[in-house]
Design an enzyme around this catalytic site. Structure first.
Site, PDB file in Angstrom:
ATOM      1  N   PRO A  84       0.785  -1.231   0.098  1.00 28.81           N
ATOM      2  CG  PRO A  84      -0.251  -1.124   2.132  1.00 28.81           C
ATOM      3  CD  PRO A  84       0.438  -2.208   1.099  1.00 28.81           C
ATOM      4  CG  ASN A  85      -0.375   4.255   0.895  1.00 27.11           C
ATOM      5  OD1 ASN A  85      -1.353   4.806   0.539  1.00 27.11           O
ATOM      6  ND2 ASN A  85      -0.337   3.688   2.225  1.00 27.11           N
ATOM      7  NE  ARG A 113       2.120  14.902   2.581  1.00 26.06           N
ATOM      8  CZ  ARG A 113       2.222  14.125   3.299  1.00 26.06           C
ATOM      9  NH1 ARG A 113       1.627  13.113   3.393  1.00 26.06           N
ATOM     10  NH2 ARG A 113       2.415  14.331   4.775  1.00 26.06           N
ATOM     11  CE1 TYR A 169       9.049   5.441   3.151  1.00 30.35           C
ATOM     12  CE2 TYR A 169       7.469   7.057   3.152  1.00 30.35           C
ATOM     13  CZ  TYR A 169       7.988   6.019   3.503  1.00 30.35           C
ATOM     14  OH  TYR A 169       7.369   5.408   4.618  1.00 30.35           O
ATOM     15  CG  ASN A 215       8.515  -2.170   0.301  1.00 31.62           C
ATOM     16  OD1 ASN A 215       8.068  -2.130   1.409  1.00 31.62           O
ATOM     17  ND2 ASN A 215       8.986  -0.873  -0.160  1.00 31.62           N
ATOM     18  CB  ALA A 230       1.747   0.165   6.206  1.00 31.82           C
ATOM     19  CG  HIS A 276       5.723  -2.550   9.966  1.00 33.06           C
ATOM     20  ND1 HIS A 276       6.958  -3.057   9.839  1.00 33.06           N
ATOM     21  CD2 HIS A 276       5.563  -1.406   9.042  1.00 33.06           C
ATOM     22  CE1 HIS A 276       7.617  -1.975   9.223  1.00 33.06           C
ATOM     23  NE2 HIS A 276       6.802  -1.270   8.537  1.00 33.06           N
ATOM     24  CG  ASP A 318       0.791 -17.784   7.711  1.00 31.17           C
ATOM     25  OD1 ASP A 318       1.671 -18.053   8.611  1.00 31.17           O
ATOM     26  OD2 ASP A 318      -0.331 -17.796   8.390  1.00 31.17           O
ATOM     27  CD  GLU A 369      11.486  -7.400   5.231  1.00 31.12           C
ATOM     28  OE1 GLU A 369      12.010  -8.086   5.847  1.00 31.12           O
ATOM     29  OE2 GLU A 369      10.463  -6.883   5.890  1.00 31.12           O
ATOM     30  CG  HIS A 399      11.254  -2.151   4.342  1.00 30.33           C
ATOM     31  ND1 HIS A 399       9.949  -2.391   4.345  1.00 30.33           N
ATOM     32  CD2 HIS A 399      11.634  -3.551   4.932  1.00 30.33           C
ATOM     33  CE1 HIS A 399       9.344  -3.530   4.723  1.00 30.33           C
ATOM     34  NE2 HIS A 399      10.600  -4.210   5.177  1.00 30.33           N
ATOM     35  CB  ILE A 400      11.960   2.813  -0.039  1.00 38.11           C
ATOM     36  CG1 ILE A 400      11.578   1.881  -1.158  1.00 38.11           C
ATOM     37  CG2 ILE A 400      12.813   4.079  -0.518  1.00 38.11           C
ATOM     38  CD1 ILE A 400      10.165   2.531  -1.726  1.00 38.11           C
ATOM     39  CB  SER A 401      12.557   4.451   4.806  1.00 38.35           C
ATOM     40  OG  SER A 401      11.788   3.435   5.378  1.00 38.35           O
ATOM     41  NE  ARG A 423      10.062   6.012   8.772  1.00 37.31           N
ATOM     42  CZ  ARG A 423       9.235   5.732   7.648  1.00 37.31           C
ATOM     43  NH1 ARG A 423       9.540   5.032   6.797  1.00 37.31           N
ATOM     44  NH2 ARG A 423       8.179   6.681   7.942  1.00 37.31           N
ATOM     45  NE  ARG A 465       7.296   4.060   9.847  1.00 38.84           N
ATOM     46  CZ  ARG A 465       6.134   4.307   9.174  1.00 38.84           C
ATOM     47  NH1 ARG A 465       5.826   3.375   8.474  1.00 38.84           N
ATOM     48  NH2 ARG A 465       5.475   5.480   9.424  1.00 38.84           N
TER      49      ARG A 465
HETATM   50  O1  CA2 Z   1      10.595   1.857   3.639  1.00 40.46           O
HETATM   51  C1  CA2 Z   1       9.777   1.448   3.172  1.00 40.46           C
HETATM   52  O2  CA2 Z   1       9.769   0.754   2.014  1.00 40.46           O
HETATM   53  C2  CA2 Z   1       8.389   0.913   3.697  1.00 40.46           C
HETATM   54  O3  CA2 Z   1       8.072  -0.243   3.318  1.00 40.46           O
HETATM   55  C3  CA2 Z   1       7.350   2.159   3.111  1.00 40.46           C
HETATM   56  C4  CA2 Z   1       6.083   2.031   3.767  1.00 40.46           C
HETATM   57  C5  CA2 Z   1       6.110   1.874   5.389  1.00 40.46           C
HETATM   58  O4  CA2 Z   1       4.793   1.860   5.761  1.00 40.46           O
HETATM   59  C6  CA2 Z   1       7.007   1.002   5.958  1.00 40.46           C
HETATM   60  O5  CA2 Z   1       7.314   1.146   7.231  1.00 40.46           O
HETATM   61  C7  CA2 Z   1       8.348   1.063   5.047  1.00 40.46           C
HETATM   62  C8  CA2 Z   1       5.154   3.159   3.168  1.00 40.46           C
HETATM   63  C9  CA2 Z   1       5.049   3.223   1.665  1.00 40.46           C
HETATM   64  C10 CA2 Z   1       4.897   4.712   1.134  1.00 40.46           C
HETATM   65  O6  CA2 Z   1       4.202   5.456   1.862  1.00 40.46           O
HETATM   66  C11 CA2 Z   1       4.070   6.906   1.191  1.00 40.46           C
HETATM   67  C12 CA2 Z   1       4.145   7.875   2.267  1.00 40.46           C
HETATM   68  C13 CA2 Z   1       3.804   9.109   2.022  1.00 40.46           C
HETATM   69  C14 CA2 Z   1       4.062   9.340   0.664  1.00 40.46           C
HETATM   70  C15 CA2 Z   1       4.358   8.436  -0.567  1.00 40.46           C
HETATM   71  C16 CA2 Z   1       4.314   7.088   0.122  1.00 40.46           C
END
Ligand code: CA2
Length: 145
Positions: free
Chosen positions: A10-11, A18, A23, A74, A77, A80, A87, A98, A100-102, A107, A111
């Site tokens: 997701p996202n 943003r 990221y 990846n 969210a 976590h 599974d 796996e 993770h970009i960040s 953090r 997380r």
């Molecule tokens: O660091 C990563 O790749 C994460 O998997 C990114 C997730 C976050 O929930 C994980 O803890 C770490 C978030 C995906 C993107 O979220 C955005 C937030 C704001 C603006 C654009 C994307």
């Protein structure tokens, strides 16, 4: 030809819109371009799948059974929270990495746990989009044919 499935949760499709501080400035389109480029350079087949829905990700992992040589995931969210994705990865027993970009380690406390990671051979974090390339190269080196 080796076939790798890249799954984004997701996202991830909102990247670059943003929070560039966390990221980076890179967009989701940049990520897709990096994957296409890597597929050409490494002569492998890459399918990319992004969903905001936990069950859709589980369905995609199940559908990969017997069809892919590796998974790069990846779960965003859901990393976590999702025992279902953990599974599903275990059920198909496809080598998984796996990403993770960040740098999730530095953090928030929520997380710090990764369920999906428990079914992955390796975790790459804090390398930005480049982490996806590293994950693909790892799978190619180990399982490439
Ligand atoms: O660091 C990563 O790749 C994460 O998997 C990114 C997730 C976050 O929930 C994980 O803890 C770490 C978030 C995906 C993107 O979220 C955005 C937030 C704001 C603006 C654009 C994307």
């Amino acid at each position: 030809m080796m076939e790798i499935l890249v799954i984004n949760g997701p996202n991830i499709n909102m990247l670059g819109i943003r929070e560039p501080g966390i990221y980076g400035k890179n967009t989701y389109a940049d990520l897709l371009a990096l994957l296409e480029q890597t597929a050409i350079e490494e002569a492998i087949k890459i399918r990319q799948f992004q969903s905001n829905h936990e069950g859709a990700i589980v369905d995609e992992i199940q559908a990969a059974y017997g069809k892919y040589d590796g998974i790069v995931i990846n779960p965003a969210a859901y990393t976590h929270t999702s025992v279902a994705i953990l599974d599903a990865l275990k059920s198909v027993s496809i080598p998984a990495v796996e990403v993770h970009i960040s740098d999730v380690d530095s953090r928030e406390a929520f997380r710090q746990i990764s369920y999906a990671g428990m079914a992955c051979e390796k975790t790459i974090k804090g390398q930005g989009l480049e982490g996806y390339r590293q994950a693909i190269l790892y799978l190619k080196e180990k399982y490439g044919k």
